[in-house]
Design a protein around this motif. Structure first.
Motif, PDB file in Angstrom:
ATOM      1  N   ARG A 138      44.258  19.011  36.669  1.00 66.36           N
ATOM      2  CA  ARG A 138      45.108  19.726  37.630  1.00 66.36           C
ATOM      3  C   ARG A 138      44.261  20.399  38.714  1.00 66.36           C
ATOM      4  O   ARG A 138      43.179  20.933  38.428  1.00 66.36           O
ATOM      5  N   HIS A 167      42.743  23.924  38.122  1.00 72.13           N
ATOM      6  CA  HIS A 167      41.547  24.031  37.293  1.00 72.13           C
ATOM      7  C   HIS A 167      40.284  23.926  38.149  1.00 72.13           C
ATOM      8  O   HIS A 167      39.369  24.744  38.037  1.00 72.13           O
ATOM      9  N   HIS A 184      49.724  31.382  32.885  1.00 68.20           N
ATOM     10  CA  HIS A 184      50.396  30.143  32.505  1.00 68.20           C
ATOM     11  C   HIS A 184      51.247  30.453  31.279  1.00 68.20           C
ATOM     12  O   HIS A 184      50.829  31.225  30.418  1.00 68.20           O
ATOM     13  N   ASN A 200      44.268  22.036  31.454  1.00 67.24           N
ATOM     14  CA  ASN A 200      44.309  20.668  31.954  1.00 67.24           C
ATOM     15  C   ASN A 200      43.326  20.518  33.115  1.00 67.24           C
ATOM     16  O   ASN A 200      43.599  20.933  34.238  1.00 67.24           O
TER      17      ASN A 200
END
Length: 152
Positions: free
Chosen positions: A37, A40, A58, A34
């Motif tokens: 986020r 990232h 994750h 994503n």
């Protein structure tokens, strides 16, 4: 000792400086594909601007930016060295992450735990420090970098 009597954690500028100038390998807990986020953007910055090797952690265990991912620190293969575990999790969940860091510390050579901006738990920070880990809490490497860079 209760949280009320515990001495609040204070980040050591020397630890921040060392971890950002010689970044090594960072396991980023909460890093997914994503791109919206914060994890990232920070991981990409660490990788592309600071030269860090990134290991995404994750539950989905999906590769991010070409880096193989793992569902947990326990799933990282033997022989992998992790210098810093960067925690992009809610404060109420960071204790479980740090417990895993402590359990995997010797196997993975983990030297530090970094609790991201807004992630605060004094008891967890104290537990990590007591286990021999360097601790940075409630800040972001990207925010700290300009301070480090200007001190030459």
């Amino acid at each position: 000792m209760t949280n009320e009597t515990r001495t609040p954690h204070v980040n050591d500028p020397a630890v921040i400086r060392r971890r950002l100038t010689d970044p090594g390998t960072w396991a980023v807990v909460g890093l997914s594909r994503n791109t919206a986020r914060p994890a990232h953007g920070v991981a990409r910055w660490l990788k592309h601007e600071r030269g860090a090797t990134i290991v995404p952690i994750h539950p989905a265990a999906e590769a991010v930016d070409g880096d193989p991912a793992y569902a947990s620190l326990s799933d990282i293969p033997e022989g992998t060295r992790i210098d810093v575990v960067d925690c992009f999790v809610a404060s109420e969940r960071v204790g479980a992450v740090v417990d895993e860091v402590i359990a995997q510390r010797d196997r993975l050579g983990i030297g530090a735990v970094w609790l991201q901006l807004g992630v605060v738990d004094e008891a967890v920070a104290a537990r990590a420090a007591e286990a021999g880990l360097e601790v940075v809490m409630d800040t972001c490497p990207r925010i700290e970098w300009p301070r480090v860079a200007t001190r030459g």
